[in-house]
Design a protein around this motif. Sequence first.
Motif, PDB file in Angstrom:
ATOM      1  N   ALA A  72      65.518  12.885 -10.117  1.00  0.00           N
ATOM      2  CA  ALA A  72      65.378  13.463 -11.459  1.00  0.00           C
ATOM      3  C   ALA A  72      66.473  14.493 -11.709  1.00  0.00           C
ATOM      4  O   ALA A  72      67.079  14.525 -12.785  1.00  0.00           O
ATOM      5  CB  ALA A  72      63.996  14.101 -11.619  1.00  0.00           C
ATOM      6  N   SER A  76      69.625  14.291 -14.316  1.00  0.00           N
ATOM      7  CA  SER A  76      69.846  15.392 -15.266  1.00  0.00           C
ATOM      8  C   SER A  76      71.309  15.790 -15.283  1.00  0.00           C
ATOM      9  O   SER A  76      71.909  15.946 -16.343  1.00  0.00           O
ATOM     10  CB  SER A  76      68.997  16.607 -14.893  1.00  0.00           C
ATOM     11  OG  SER A  76      67.645  16.343 -15.070  1.00  0.00           O
ATOM     12  N   GLU A  81      69.341  10.708 -19.497  1.00  0.00           N
ATOM     13  CA  GLU A  81      68.085  11.260 -20.003  1.00  0.00           C
ATOM     14  C   GLU A  81      66.892  10.326 -19.851  1.00  0.00           C
ATOM     15  O   GLU A  81      65.788  10.768 -19.549  1.00  0.00           O
ATOM     16  CB  GLU A  81      68.238  11.669 -21.470  1.00  0.00           C
ATOM     17  CG  GLU A  81      69.035  12.940 -21.657  1.00  0.00           C
ATOM     18  CD  GLU A  81      68.406  14.136 -20.943  1.00  0.00           C
ATOM     19  OE1 GLU A  81      67.208  14.395 -21.147  1.00  0.00           O
ATOM     20  OE2 GLU A  81      69.132  14.795 -20.185  1.00  0.00           O
ATOM     21  N   GLU A  82      67.092   9.048 -20.084  1.00  0.00           N
ATOM     22  CA  GLU A  82      65.978   8.107 -19.995  1.00  0.00           C
ATOM     23  C   GLU A  82      65.413   8.053 -18.573  1.00  0.00           C
ATOM     24  O   GLU A  82      64.190   8.100 -18.381  1.00  0.00           O
ATOM     25  CB  GLU A  82      66.445   6.724 -20.451  1.00  0.00           C
ATOM     26  CG  GLU A  82      65.315   5.750 -20.693  1.00  0.00           C
ATOM     27  CD  GLU A  82      65.830   4.454 -21.313  1.00  0.00           C
ATOM     28  OE1 GLU A  82      65.498   3.393 -20.755  1.00  0.00           O
ATOM     29  OE2 GLU A  82      66.536   4.521 -22.334  1.00  0.00           O
ATOM     30  N   ARG A  84      65.819  10.345 -16.237  1.00  0.00           N
ATOM     31  CA  ARG A  84      65.290  11.688 -15.960  1.00  0.00           C
ATOM     32  C   ARG A  84      63.868  11.820 -16.490  1.00  0.00           C
ATOM     33  O   ARG A  84      62.962  12.249 -15.788  1.00  0.00           O
ATOM     34  CB  ARG A  84      66.192  12.741 -16.588  1.00  0.00           C
ATOM     35  CG  ARG A  84      65.678  14.149 -16.501  1.00  0.00           C
ATOM     36  CD  ARG A  84      66.584  15.077 -17.351  1.00  0.00           C
ATOM     37  NE  ARG A  84      65.893  16.272 -17.718  1.00  0.00           N
ATOM     38  CZ  ARG A  84      65.153  16.439 -18.817  1.00  0.00           C
ATOM     39  NH1 ARG A  84      65.011  15.458 -19.670  1.00  0.00           N
ATOM     40  NH2 ARG A  84      64.555  17.567 -19.063  1.00  0.00           N
ATOM     41  N   LYS A  85      63.664  11.432 -17.752  1.00  0.00           N
ATOM     42  CA  LYS A  85      62.345  11.546 -18.375  1.00  0.00           C
ATOM     43  C   LYS A  85      61.312  10.672 -17.666  1.00  0.00           C
ATOM     44  O   LYS A  85      60.166  11.083 -17.486  1.00  0.00           O
ATOM     45  CB  LYS A  85      62.417  11.180 -19.859  1.00  0.00           C
ATOM     46  CG  LYS A  85      63.059  12.256 -20.702  1.00  0.00           C
ATOM     47  CD  LYS A  85      63.113  11.856 -22.156  1.00  0.00           C
ATOM     48  CE  LYS A  85      63.828  12.911 -22.976  1.00  0.00           C
ATOM     49  NZ  LYS A  85      63.933  12.536 -24.386  1.00  0.00           N
ATOM     50  N   LEU A  88      60.458  12.401 -14.372  1.00  0.00           N
ATOM     51  CA  LEU A  88      59.669  13.616 -14.618  1.00  0.00           C
ATOM     52  C   LEU A  88      58.246  13.257 -15.040  1.00  0.00           C
ATOM     53  O   LEU A  88      57.291  13.944 -14.652  1.00  0.00           O
ATOM     54  CB  LEU A  88      60.344  14.514 -15.657  1.00  0.00           C
ATOM     55  CG  LEU A  88      61.595  15.248 -15.168  1.00  0.00           C
ATOM     56  CD1 LEU A  88      62.253  16.012 -16.322  1.00  0.00           C
ATOM     57  CD2 LEU A  88      61.286  16.180 -14.011  1.00  0.00           C
ATOM     58  N   GLY A  89      58.086  12.173 -15.789  1.00  0.00           N
ATOM     59  CA  GLY A  89      56.749  11.716 -16.154  1.00  0.00           C
ATOM     60  C   GLY A  89      55.947  11.298 -14.931  1.00  0.00           C
ATOM     61  O   GLY A  89      54.762  11.632 -14.793  1.00  0.00           O
ATOM     62  N   GLU A  92      55.054  14.392 -12.965  1.00  0.00           N
ATOM     63  CA  GLU A  92      53.973  15.147 -13.619  1.00  0.00           C
ATOM     64  C   GLU A  92      52.603  14.639 -13.150  1.00  0.00           C
ATOM     65  O   GLU A  92      51.682  15.422 -12.932  1.00  0.00           O
ATOM     66  CB  GLU A  92      54.103  15.038 -15.140  1.00  0.00           C
ATOM     67  CG  GLU A  92      53.071  15.811 -15.907  1.00  0.00           C
ATOM     68  CD  GLU A  92      53.186  17.321 -15.744  1.00  0.00           C
ATOM     69  OE1 GLU A  92      52.158  17.997 -15.928  1.00  0.00           O
ATOM     70  OE2 GLU A  92      54.281  17.820 -15.444  1.00  0.00           O
ATOM     71  N   HIS A 137      64.148  19.835 -15.063  1.00  0.00           N
ATOM     72  CA  HIS A 137      63.638  20.244 -16.387  1.00  0.00           C
ATOM     73  C   HIS A 137      64.638  21.128 -17.116  1.00  0.00           C
ATOM     74  O   HIS A 137      64.774  21.033 -18.332  1.00  0.00           O
ATOM     75  CB  HIS A 137      62.317  21.008 -16.232  1.00  0.00           C
ATOM     76  CG  HIS A 137      61.112  20.129 -16.171  1.00  0.00           C
ATOM     77  ND1 HIS A 137      60.629  19.436 -17.242  1.00  0.00           N
ATOM     78  CD2 HIS A 137      60.284  19.853 -15.121  1.00  0.00           C
ATOM     79  CE1 HIS A 137      59.551  18.771 -16.884  1.00  0.00           C
ATOM     80  NE2 HIS A 137      59.324  18.997 -15.605  1.00  0.00           N
TER      81      HIS A 137
END
Length: 139
Positions: A72, A76, A81-82, A84-85, A88-89, A92, A137
Motif C-alpha cells: 500500500a 502510494s 491510487e487504485e 493503494r485504495k 487500504l480497504g 481496514e 494513508h
Amino acid sequence: KNPVVLCGIIAYFCGSLQGGVNDEITLTAYIIIALLEIPLPVTHSVVRNALFCLETAADEKGNHVYTKALMAYAFSLAGKEEKRKALLGSLEKEAVKKDGSVHWQRPGKQPEVDLPYYRYRAPSAEVEMTAYVLLAHLT
C-alpha cells in the motif's frame, strides 16, 4: 550473505528485518519503496518492472497483512491510487480496533496478557506495519 534476485533486481538483505515475512513480494516492496524514496522516477525500468510484480501480487488472495501494508505504501509513492485504495480497504478489514485506537498485527500473534503488573509493549513488527499503513494513508 547471498544475493537474491527479485523481479530482475539483484539485492542483499538482512534477514532480521522483514516483519516476520520472508518472501519475494515483501522484499520487492522494500526495494521499490527505497527506490521511490530516492526518488527514482516510476518510469525507470527497474521501478516499472518491480511495480508490475507488486501489481500482480496485489491481486492475489492470501497476502500477509505486513506485505499488504508495504505494498500500500509502495503504491502510494508510485501514484497508483487504485491499487493503494484496494489494499487500504483490505487492511481496514484486518485492523484491530480497541479502546479508541487502531493498529495491525500479524496473524497468529499471542493475545495480550491482562495482568496488573504487566505493561504490554507492541512487537516492532506491529509498530512497523501500522506505520506503513499510516504512511500509505498520508502519502
